[in-house]
Design a protein around this motif. Structure first.
Motif, short mmCIF file in Angstrom:
data_model
loop_
_atom_site.label_atom_id
_atom_site.label_comp_id
_atom_site.label_asym_id
_atom_site.label_seq_id
_atom_site.Cartn_x
_atom_site.Cartn_y
_atom_site.Cartn_z
N GLN A 100 5.08 -1.82 11.40
CA GLN A 100 5.31 -1.09 10.16
C GLN A 100 4.38 -1.58 9.05
OE1 GLN A 100 9.43 -2.03 9.67
NE2 GLN A 100 10.16 -0.25 10.80
N ARG A 101 4.26 -2.89 8.91
CA ARG A 101 3.40 -3.43 7.87
C ARG A 101 1.93 -3.10 8.13
NH1 ARG A 101 6.62 -9.25 6.92
NH2 ARG A 101 8.48 -8.25 6.02
N HIS A 102 1.54 -3.11 9.39
CA HIS A 102 0.17 -2.73 9.75
C HIS A 102 -0.09 -1.27 9.40
CE1 HIS A 102 -2.95 -1.45 12.77
NE2 HIS A 102 -3.55 -2.49 12.20
N ALA A 103 0.88 -0.40 9.69
CA ALA A 103 0.74 1.02 9.33
C ALA A 103 0.61 1.18 7.82
CB ALA A 103 1.95 1.81 9.84
N GLY A 104 1.33 0.37 7.07
CA GLY A 104 1.23 0.43 5.61
C GLY A 104 -0.13 0.00 5.12
N PHE A 105 -0.70 -1.04 5.74
CA PHE A 105 -2.05 -1.47 5.37
C PHE A 105 -3.05 -0.35 5.61
CE2 PHE A 105 -6.08 -3.20 7.10
CZ PHE A 105 -6.60 -3.76 5.93
N LEU A 106 -2.99 0.27 6.79
CA LEU A 106 -3.92 1.37 7.09
C LEU A 106 -3.74 2.54 6.12
CD1 LEU A 106 -3.70 1.43 11.01
CD2 LEU A 106 -5.42 0.29 9.56
N ARG A 107 -2.49 2.83 5.80
CA ARG A 107 -2.22 3.93 4.87
C ARG A 107 -2.75 3.62 3.47
NH1 ARG A 107 3.84 5.08 3.52
NH2 ARG A 107 3.48 5.44 1.32
N GLY A 108 -2.53 2.40 3.02
CA GLY A 108 -3.01 2.02 1.71
C GLY A 108 -4.53 2.09 1.62
N MET A 109 -5.20 1.65 2.65
CA MET A 109 -6.67 1.70 2.67
C MET A 109 -7.16 3.14 2.69
SD MET A 109 -7.85 -1.46 2.59
CE MET A 109 -9.43 -1.64 3.45
N ALA A 110 -6.48 3.99 3.49
CA ALA A 110 -6.86 5.41 3.55
C ALA A 110 -6.67 6.09 2.20
CB ALA A 110 -6.06 6.12 4.63
N GLU A 111 -5.55 5.80 1.52
CA GLU A 111 -5.30 6.39 0.21
C GLU A 111 -6.38 6.00 -0.79
OE1 GLU A 111 -1.45 5.29 -1.15
OE2 GLU A 111 -0.38 6.61 0.26
N ALA A 112 -6.91 4.78 -0.65
CA ALA A 112 -7.95 4.31 -1.57
C ALA A 112 -9.35 4.76 -1.16
CB ALA A 112 -7.90 2.79 -1.65
N GLY A 113 -9.45 5.41 0.01
CA GLY A 113 -10.75 5.87 0.48
C GLY A 113 -11.64 4.73 0.94
N ILE A 114 -11.03 3.63 1.41
CA ILE A 114 -11.79 2.46 1.85
C ILE A 114 -11.73 2.38 3.38
CG2 ILE A 114 -12.02 -0.04 1.73
CD1 ILE A 114 -10.59 0.07 -0.96
N ALA A 115 -12.86 2.31 4.02
CA ALA A 115 -12.89 2.19 5.47
C ALA A 115 -12.42 0.80 5.88
CB ALA A 115 -14.30 2.44 5.99
N VAL A 116 -11.57 0.75 6.90
CA VAL A 116 -11.10 -0.53 7.42
C VAL A 116 -12.18 -1.13 8.32
CG1 VAL A 116 -9.37 -1.66 8.87
CG2 VAL A 116 -8.69 0.19 7.32
N ARG A 117 -12.58 -2.33 8.00
CA ARG A 117 -13.57 -3.02 8.82
C ARG A 117 -12.83 -3.73 9.96
NH1 ARG A 117 -17.89 -5.65 4.59
NH2 ARG A 117 -18.47 -6.76 6.52
N PRO A 118 -13.12 -3.36 11.22
CA PRO A 118 -12.36 -3.92 12.34
C PRO A 118 -12.35 -5.45 12.37
CG PRO A 118 -13.70 -2.09 13.07
CD PRO A 118 -14.10 -2.37 11.65
N GLU A 119 -13.48 -6.07 11.99
CA GLU A 119 -13.54 -7.53 12.03
C GLU A 119 -12.64 -8.19 10.98
OE1 GLU A 119 -17.09 -6.30 9.39
OE2 GLU A 119 -15.91 -5.52 11.07
N TYR A 120 -12.21 -7.40 10.00
CA TYR A 120 -11.33 -7.92 8.96
C TYR A 120 -9.85 -7.83 9.35
CZ TYR A 120 -14.96 -8.32 5.31
OH TYR A 120 -16.05 -8.68 4.56
N VAL A 121 -9.53 -7.17 10.44
CA VAL A 121 -8.15 -7.07 10.91
C VAL A 121 -7.97 -8.09 12.03
CG1 VAL A 121 -6.38 -5.57 11.89
CG2 VAL A 121 -8.06 -4.63 10.28
N VAL A 122 -7.27 -9.18 11.70
CA VAL A 122 -7.24 -10.34 12.58
C VAL A 122 -5.82 -10.55 13.13
CG1 VAL A 122 -7.66 -12.82 12.75
CG2 VAL A 122 -9.07 -11.40 11.24
N PRO A 123 -5.65 -10.48 14.45
CA PRO A 123 -4.34 -10.81 15.03
C PRO A 123 -4.02 -12.27 14.78
CG PRO A 123 -5.73 -9.63 16.60
CD PRO A 123 -6.61 -10.05 15.48
N GLY A 124 -2.84 -12.51 14.26
CA GLY A 124 -2.41 -13.88 14.01
C GLY A 124 -1.15 -14.17 14.78
N SER A 125 -0.21 -14.81 14.15
CA SER A 125 1.04 -15.16 14.81
C SER A 125 2.11 -15.31 13.75
CB SER A 125 0.87 -16.46 15.61
OG SER A 125 0.67 -17.53 14.70
#
Length: 341
Positions: free
Chosen positions: A197-222
């Motif tokens: 859910q939080r990941h979907a919110g991040f993608l939605r927020g970036m899309a609303e701002a018209g900012i492309a998500v850079r794949p290298e900036y999305v880091v799987p953590g724990s």
């Protein structure tokens, strides 16, 4: 000296069955008889035989929470706070909390043993998953339970959750308003529903701002500090490092902040940070005022879930079987304007 059921029955001149049913609120006992029995029980110091009561009612007088040792929930103050809320609420009802430990790969078997053996009267399923076999099993067998979170298919069972997607959207909006465009995201395993859910919110927020998500900036953590620390180090090692980082869980956020401090980064000036659930107060990150997306207290949520579960155990319908809480953004000095290019 306390008396038992047989002695109380003899003093009242009633059968033990009648006295027992009066004490347990059965409707086939008249109100006058029930009042007489209750008054005598108080005056004479009647103490019920709990083992016999449990056997007669088919109750364990316990509620279970299964803790998978493969994760780090017990190191999370919010998880412990939730358990404290559950325990305090159930203690008022004379019910214990049973914490069962299991490996994640054998977790379902633990649920099955608890249910088949009637070791507990109900369960709280913590950290629900997008596809959750534990929830599906409990729905299938009709056992009382409350989810601490939703699943990808949240219909047909009771749960308490937070609007995780909305929280991430708001965090991204705050960052964008301060001029950030190179925004990174550190997340827990996406099989966990809150993380999805939080990941979907991040993608939605970036899309609303018209900012492309850079794949290298999305880091799987724990869900622990070490994973967050490794993610922070990974982001700092990039040729063009992000100017802002959103972390989807509190302990991961501690690790990210630690990585930035160790690298000598001025948090809030060189790199901004927002942490979902905020940074726990026992982290020793002295002087760090970290912005966060916070939820109502875990203690209060635990009390609410315990009350929901008590209603289900009693076989009564819930007036509000699905509770969704809204997040609150808490500002901090860790979030500042994007540095000049």
């Amino acid at each position: 000296m306390a008396i038992d059921l047989k002695q109380l029955s003899a003093r009242l001149g009633l059968s033990p069955t009648t006295v027992s049913r009066a004490l347990n609120g059965y409707t086939d006992v008249s109100e006058a008889t029930r009042a007489r029995v209750m008054e005598a029980a108080r005056e004479l110091g009647y103490q019920p035989n709990l083992a016999a009561r449990r056997l007669a009612l088919g109750r364990a007088d316990a509620v279970g929470i299964v803790y998978p040792v493969d994760t780090d929930f017990m190191g999370n103050p919010l998880f412990l706070e939730m358990i404290a809320g559950v325990s305090d609420r159930l203690d008022d009802a004379g019910i214990d909390v049973l914490l069962a430990v299991a490996r994640e790969k054998t977790e379902l078997r633990t649920y099955e043993r608890l249910v088949r053996g009637r070791r507990v009267d109900g369960l709280i399923v913590a950290h629900t998953r997008v596809v959750d076999e534990r929830v599906e099993y409990l729905k299938r067998v009709g056992f009382p339970f409350v989810g601490y979170g939703r699943t990808g298919s949240p219909e047909g069972f009771a749960w308490l959750d937070f609007d995780n997607e909305a929280g991430s959207v708001e965090a991204v909006r705050r960052m964008v308003a301060l001029g950030h465009r190179r925004i990174a995201y550190v997340h827990a395993p996406l099989a966990m529903n809150f993380a999805a859910q939080r990941h979907a919110g991040f993608l939605r927020g970036m899309a609303e701002a018209g900012i492309a998500v850079r794949p290298e900036y999305v880091v799987p953590g724990s869900l622990d500090r070490r994973g967050g620390y490794a993610s922070g180090r990974q982001l700092l090692a990039m040729p063009e490092r992000p100017t802002a980082i959103l972390v989807d869980n509190n302990l991961g956020g501690v690790g990210v902040v630690r990585a930035l401090l160790q690298a000598g980064i001025a948090i809030g000036r060189e790199v901004s940070v927002v942490v979902n659930d905020g940074v726990p107060p026992d982290t020793l990150l002295i002087g760090q005022d970290v912005a966060g997306v916070t939820q109502p207290t875990a203690y209060e949520s635990g009390q609410t879930m315990a009350g929901m579960l008590l209603t289900l155990i009693d076989g009564k319908p819930l007036e509000q079987p699905q509770v969704l809480r809204q997040p609150v953004f808490v500002d901090g000095t860790s979030l500042g304007p994007a540095p000049a290019a």
